[in-house]
Design a protein around this motif. Structure first.
Motif, PDB file in Angstrom:
ATOM      1  N   VAL A   1       4.748  12.830  -7.990  1.00  0.00           N
ATOM      2  CA  VAL A   1       4.289  14.159  -7.577  1.00  0.00           C
ATOM      3  C   VAL A   1       3.682  14.095  -6.190  1.00  0.00           C
ATOM      4  CG1 VAL A   1       3.856  15.086  -9.880  1.00  0.00           C
ATOM      5  CG2 VAL A   1       2.072  13.738  -8.758  1.00  0.00           C
ATOM      6  N   THR A   2       3.735  15.233  -5.492  1.00  0.00           N
ATOM      7  CA  THR A   2       2.945  15.368  -4.281  1.00  0.00           C
ATOM      8  C   THR A   2       1.501  15.643  -4.693  1.00  0.00           C
ATOM      9  OG1 THR A   2       3.235  17.771  -4.111  1.00  0.00           O
ATOM     10  CG2 THR A   2       4.946  16.382  -3.102  1.00  0.00           C
ATOM     11  N   LEU A   3       0.581  15.459  -3.764  1.00  0.00           N
ATOM     12  CA  LEU A   3      -0.819  15.723  -4.080  1.00  0.00           C
ATOM     13  C   LEU A   3      -1.036  17.191  -4.428  1.00  0.00           C
ATOM     14  CD1 LEU A   3      -3.654  14.647  -4.372  1.00  0.00           C
ATOM     15  CD2 LEU A   3      -3.973  14.911  -1.905  1.00  0.00           C
ATOM     16  N   SER A   4      -0.334  18.085  -3.722  1.00  0.00           N
ATOM     17  CA  SER A   4      -0.476  19.511  -4.036  1.00  0.00           C
ATOM     18  C   SER A   4       0.063  19.810  -5.433  1.00  0.00           C
ATOM     19  CB  SER A   4       0.229  20.373  -2.982  1.00  0.00           C
ATOM     20  OG  SER A   4       1.588  20.006  -2.852  1.00  0.00           O
ATOM     21  N   GLU A   5       1.168  19.180  -5.823  1.00  0.00           N
ATOM     22  CA  GLU A   5       1.687  19.366  -7.179  1.00  0.00           C
ATOM     23  C   GLU A   5       0.710  18.837  -8.223  1.00  0.00           C
ATOM     24  OE1 GLU A   5       6.507  19.034  -6.205  1.00  0.00           O
ATOM     25  OE2 GLU A   5       5.365  17.259  -6.837  1.00  0.00           O
TER      26      GLU A   5
ATOM     27  N   ARG B   1       3.637  16.694   1.446  1.00  0.00           N
ATOM     28  CA  ARG B   1       4.909  16.459   0.759  1.00  0.00           C
ATOM     29  C   ARG B   1       5.122  14.987   0.397  1.00  0.00           C
ATOM     30  NH1 ARG B   1       4.051  20.794   0.055  1.00  0.00           N
ATOM     31  NH2 ARG B   1       5.181  22.687   0.654  1.00  0.00           N
ATOM     32  N   ASN B   2       4.143  14.140   0.715  1.00  0.00           N
ATOM     33  CA  ASN B   2       4.262  12.733   0.311  1.00  0.00           C
ATOM     34  C   ASN B   2       4.155  12.637  -1.202  1.00  0.00           C
ATOM     35  OD1 ASN B   2       1.492  13.603   0.795  1.00  0.00           O
ATOM     36  ND2 ASN B   2       0.900  11.549   0.135  1.00  0.00           N
TER      37      ASN B   2
ATOM     38  N   GLU C   1       0.805  -1.218   0.000  1.00  0.00           N
ATOM     39  CA  GLU C   1       0.000   0.000   0.000  1.00  0.00           C
ATOM     40  C   GLU C   1       0.834   1.263   0.000  1.00  0.00           C
ATOM     41  OE1 GLU C   1      -3.312   0.050  -0.218  1.00  0.00           O
ATOM     42  OE2 GLU C   1      -3.486  -2.132  -0.184  1.00  0.00           O
ATOM     43  N   LEU C   2       2.055   1.190   0.509  1.00  0.00           N
ATOM     44  CA  LEU C   2       2.876   2.387   0.686  1.00  0.00           C
ATOM     45  C   LEU C   2       4.326   2.090   0.341  1.00  0.00           C
ATOM     46  CD1 LEU C   2       1.521   3.542   4.174  1.00  0.00           C
ATOM     47  CD2 LEU C   2       0.912   4.520   1.955  1.00  0.00           C
ATOM     48  N   SER C   3       5.077   3.141   0.050  1.00  0.00           N
ATOM     49  CA  SER C   3       6.526   3.032  -0.088  1.00  0.00           C
ATOM     50  C   SER C   3       7.179   3.933   0.953  1.00  0.00           C
ATOM     51  CB  SER C   3       6.973   3.445  -1.491  1.00  0.00           C
ATOM     52  OG  SER C   3       6.659   4.804  -1.761  1.00  0.00           O
ATOM     53  N   GLN C   4       8.392   3.582   1.350  1.00  0.00           N
ATOM     54  CA  GLN C   4       9.116   4.391   2.316  1.00  0.00           C
ATOM     55  C   GLN C   4       9.805   5.554   1.600  1.00  0.00           C
ATOM     56  OE1 GLN C   4       8.876   3.853   5.648  1.00  0.00           O
ATOM     57  NE2 GLN C   4       7.388   2.314   4.947  1.00  0.00           N
ATOM     58  N   PRO C   5      10.017   6.675   2.272  1.00  0.00           N
ATOM     59  CA  PRO C   5      10.649   7.834   1.635  1.00  0.00           C
ATOM     60  C   PRO C   5      11.983   7.464   0.992  1.00  0.00           C
ATOM     61  CG  PRO C   5       9.774   8.442   3.778  1.00  0.00           C
ATOM     62  CD  PRO C   5       9.624   6.951   3.669  1.00  0.00           C
TER      63      PRO C   5
ATOM     64  N   GLY D   1       0.135   9.160   2.747  1.00  0.00           N
ATOM     65  CA  GLY D   1       1.213   8.206   2.533  1.00  0.00           C
ATOM     66  C   GLY D   1       1.818   8.339   1.142  1.00  0.00           C
ATOM     67  N   SER D   2       3.027   7.841   0.992  1.00  0.00           N
ATOM     68  CA  SER D   2       3.700   7.836  -0.308  1.00  0.00           C
ATOM     69  C   SER D   2       3.547   6.475  -0.970  1.00  0.00           C
ATOM     70  CB  SER D   2       5.195   8.150  -0.149  1.00  0.00           C
ATOM     71  OG  SER D   2       5.396   9.499   0.240  1.00  0.00           O
TER      72      SER D   2
END
Length: 310
Positions: free
Chosen positions: A227-231, A190-191, A112-116, A272-273
């Motif tokens: 991309v981030t969600l805001s981007e 920023r995710n 479901e997610l990746s680590q930074p 999450g990313s």
């Protein structure tokens, strides 16, 4: 030149219909696209008439991920369609002499997610977390075992979130929010997320139809731009000709509010990313996405605007 016959399941769906359009437009293929009336995808479905003389199968039909469904029934229903139904089709395809079987799986097989800074890769150990992801993983395992036993070549493609003209669900909601100028408390996120334009996915699948290095491999599908969600919302605003109205609310407040409202699943998707690495596609197939993220968003936004009532 003789056209090769390709069976495409799920041809009425978002991805399947785009595949059929491109296959037909190429002029190189005769496409068989069974409707739901031709038989439900399950362990007892008879595919023989559709498989006779077929060179390849692109299996895009599935029981999709359903939010907030009855957990007691979820695993059994997903397994019945996505695992047993897929393997039934594949066994019949191998018996019919089909050369290559392409399975449209899901990034949920990876997790479901990746680590930074650690994007998911095609050959990472699978880590499915829900019934849908588990059923897709089980189908993948069965397909690769079948390939080893029969010689039919199998290709697994795991897309991330697919968008494009006619997209539904959360992506359509984002288009509507931006078009209406709704203030969104997402400016501080920023995710990072990977997405895939439907035409990029189609191009990868068509590459996998013939490329010798694709046989019995797993590939991830994305636009290659995270991309981030805001981007993403700002890029959608650019595509729609409307600036996205984003408020810089701290992510911890969003997470707390979502948990209080019982929407931890929503918090995970928002905060999450989920990044993927498609280097394997480039290395083995020489494949790169033909469309950029912004190009894909522009096409999607144009179709969205064209569909609005006049």
């Amino acid at each position: 030149m003789d056209r090769r016959t390709i069976l495409v399941t799920g041809a009425s769906g978002f991805v399947g219909s785009a595949l059929c359009r491109q296959l037909n437009a190429s002029g190189a293929f005769s496409v068989r696209a069974p409707s739901r009336r031709d038989g439900e995808l399950g362990a007892a479905t008879d595919w023989a008439p559709m498989l006779a003389g077929a060179d390849a199968v692109i299996h895009a039909a599935a029981r999709v991920h359903v939010m907030q469904e009855n957990a007691n029934d979820s695993q059994a229903e997903h397994r019945r369609v996505n695992t047993e139904g897929t393997l039934n089709l594949a066994r019949q395809a191998a018996a019919a002499g089909v050369r290559r079987f392409i399975f449209i799986s899901s990034i949920k097989v990876n997790g479901e997610l990746s680590q930074p800074g650690q994007p998911l890769r095609a050959d990472d150990p699978p880590a499915p977390q829900d019934a849908y992801g588990v059923s897709k993983h089980e189908a993948e395992q069965g397909l690769l075992q079948l390939a080893a036993a029969t010689g039919m070549e199998v290709v697994v493609v795991r897309p991330v979130l697919v968008y494009g003209p006619g997209v539904k669900a959360n992506f359509l909601s984002m288009l509507r929010w931006v078009q209406r100028g709704v203030p969104l408390p997402l400016g501080a996120l920023r995710n990072r997320r990977s997405l895939v334009f439907v035409e990029n996915l189609v191009d990868l699948v068509m590459t996998c139809l013939d490329h010798p290095q694709a046989a019995n491999q797993v590939f991830l599908a994305s636009d290659g731009q995270d991309v981030t969600l805001s981007e993403l919302l700002r890029a959608l605003g650019q595509a729609l000709g409307r600036p996205a109205r984003l408020l810089p609310v701290p992510p911890v407040l969003l997470y707390t509010a979502a948990r209080v409202l019982g929407r931890g699943d929503l918090a995970q998707r928002l905060l999450g990313s989920l990044q993927v690495d498609i280097a394997k596609n480039r290395q083995l197939l020489g494949w790169a996405p033909p469309y950029t993220l912004q190009q894909g968003l522009n096409v999607t936004a144009r179709a969205f605007l064209d569909a609005q009532p006049r």
